[in-house]
Design a protein around this motif. Structure first.
Motif, short mmCIF file in Angstrom:
data_model
loop_
_atom_site.label_atom_id
_atom_site.label_comp_id
_atom_site.label_asym_id
_atom_site.label_seq_id
_atom_site.Cartn_x
_atom_site.Cartn_y
_atom_site.Cartn_z
N ALA A 45 19.43 23.92 27.07
CA ALA A 45 20.77 24.51 27.12
C ALA A 45 21.07 25.27 25.83
O ALA A 45 21.63 26.37 25.85
CB ALA A 45 21.81 23.42 27.35
N ASP B 268 21.56 29.15 26.46
CA ASP B 268 22.98 29.53 26.54
C ASP B 268 23.71 29.50 25.21
O ASP B 268 24.78 30.09 25.09
CB ASP B 268 23.70 28.61 27.53
CG ASP B 268 23.17 28.74 28.95
OD1 ASP B 268 23.41 29.80 29.56
OD2 ASP B 268 22.49 27.82 29.42
N ILE C 283 26.60 19.68 31.25
CA ILE C 283 25.27 19.06 31.24
C ILE C 283 25.46 17.64 31.74
O ILE C 283 26.15 16.84 31.10
CB ILE C 283 24.66 19.04 29.83
CG1 ILE C 283 24.62 20.45 29.23
CG2 ILE C 283 23.26 18.45 29.86
CD1 ILE C 283 24.11 20.50 27.80
N THR D 26 28.26 27.74 33.91
CA THR D 26 26.85 27.37 33.81
C THR D 26 26.74 25.85 33.82
O THR D 26 27.51 25.16 33.15
CB THR D 26 26.22 27.92 32.53
OG1 THR D 26 26.40 29.35 32.48
CG2 THR D 26 24.73 27.60 32.47
N TYR E 65 23.91 22.40 33.96
CA TYR E 65 22.60 21.74 33.96
C TYR E 65 22.81 20.38 34.61
O TYR E 65 23.64 19.59 34.13
CB TYR E 65 22.06 21.57 32.54
CG TYR E 65 21.68 22.86 31.86
CD1 TYR E 65 20.34 23.26 31.78
CD2 TYR E 65 22.64 23.69 31.29
CE1 TYR E 65 19.98 24.45 31.15
CE2 TYR E 65 22.30 24.88 30.66
CZ TYR E 65 20.96 25.25 30.60
OH TYR E 65 20.61 26.44 29.99
N HIS F 122 17.19 28.32 37.20
CA HIS F 122 16.03 27.56 36.74
C HIS F 122 15.95 26.25 37.52
O HIS F 122 16.98 25.66 37.86
CB HIS F 122 16.12 27.22 35.25
CG HIS F 122 16.12 28.40 34.33
ND1 HIS F 122 17.17 29.29 34.25
CD2 HIS F 122 15.21 28.83 33.42
CE1 HIS F 122 16.90 30.22 33.35
NE2 HIS F 122 15.72 29.96 32.83
N ARG G 267 19.46 24.52 36.58
CA ARG G 267 20.41 25.33 35.85
C ARG G 267 21.07 26.23 36.87
O ARG G 267 20.42 27.02 37.54
CB ARG G 267 19.76 26.19 34.77
CG ARG G 267 20.78 27.07 34.00
CD ARG G 267 20.09 27.95 32.95
NE ARG G 267 21.04 28.74 32.19
CZ ARG G 267 21.45 29.98 32.53
NH1 ARG G 267 20.97 30.56 33.64
NH2 ARG G 267 22.32 30.63 31.78
N ARG H 22 24.29 28.98 37.76
CA ARG H 22 25.16 29.95 37.11
C ARG H 22 26.06 30.62 38.15
O ARG H 22 25.61 30.92 39.26
CB ARG H 22 24.33 31.01 36.39
CG ARG H 22 25.14 32.04 35.61
CD ARG H 22 24.24 33.01 34.91
NE ARG H 22 23.43 33.76 35.88
CZ ARG H 22 22.40 34.54 35.55
NH1 ARG H 22 22.04 34.65 34.31
NH2 ARG H 22 21.74 35.19 36.49
#
Length: 218
Positions: free
Chosen positions: A61, A65, A134, A160, A162, A186, A214, A216
């Motif tokens: 991350a 990012d 995250i 975004t 994760y 991803h 990931r 977005r």
């Protein structure tokens, strides 16, 4: 004609990769010192995120990012939020379990970082600033689709994300992304070791296949 990489480029590529690997290893070593759940609750599917996986996610991350602020939904004892904070990001962790949050605060203090830990249901999470999320939500083993509310909230407060999910989750993730106008940029696949957590676990460690996404906003 095949593309070749010059000696200088090769040097920087190899050494850059080595630096990243060292960063992940050193971060994982610090995270190994954190305490886990004192009384894990099966209905909440409480498992400690393996330090190596937390380090992978936090470093990825940061490199991709460069977020200044991250949210961790269902933060438990703080593994992911603390990993982000150790890499210089401001972090906020949300969890319904007061007992787990007490350990999370203790863990953050132990490694010398500050994380804002908030006690609330994931559906009640409210923020004023959008940030990168995250998280390692419940896999839905005890309650089907238990990860969906976490993903929906993350898609509400972040552009975004994760997120860790059990292997084979891609069709579900893709459908939800289409519905919420997100895309998978991803997808990493890992086999991670989970320590024996509950009485019905027979082995000290069990390796399970997981997928880290990931996502977005489109």
């Amino acid at each position: 004609m095949p593309t070749t990489i010059g000696e200088d480029a090769t040097y920087w590529y190899i050494n850059g990769a080595m630096e990243i690997a060292v960063m992940k290893k050193e971060l994982a070593m610090v995270l190994e010192s954190l305490e886990g759940f004192p009384h894990p609750k099966i209905k909440l599917e409480q498992y400690v995120t393996p330090p190596s996986l937390a380090a992978e996610m936090a470093v990825n991350a940061k490199l991709i990012d460069e977020p200044r602020l991250v949210y961790d939904l269902g933060c438990g004892t703080g593994m992911l939020a603390i990993a982000a904070s150790l890499l210089g990001m401001d972090a906020v962790g949300f969890d319904i379990d007061i007992e787990a949050l007490k350990v999370a605060r203790k863990n953050a203090k132990k490694v010398g970082v500050y994380v804002d830990f908030v006690a609330c249901r994931v559906s009640d999470v409210s923020v004023k600033v959008r940030a990168v999320t995250i998280m390692n939500p419940p896999f839905g083993i005890q309650r089907r689709k238990a990860d969906r509310p976490f993903l929906e909230k993350a898609m509400e407060i972040s552009d975004t994300i994760y997120s860790v999910h059990s292997a084979g989750s891609e069709p579900f993730i893709r459908r939800l992304c289409e519905e919420k106008r997100f895309e998978i940029t991803h997808l990493w696949r890992y086999s991670i070791p989970l320590k024996r957590t509950y009485s019905f676990h027979e082995k000290e460690f069990k390796h399970i296949a997981v997928e880290v996404y990931r996502l977005r906003r489109c």
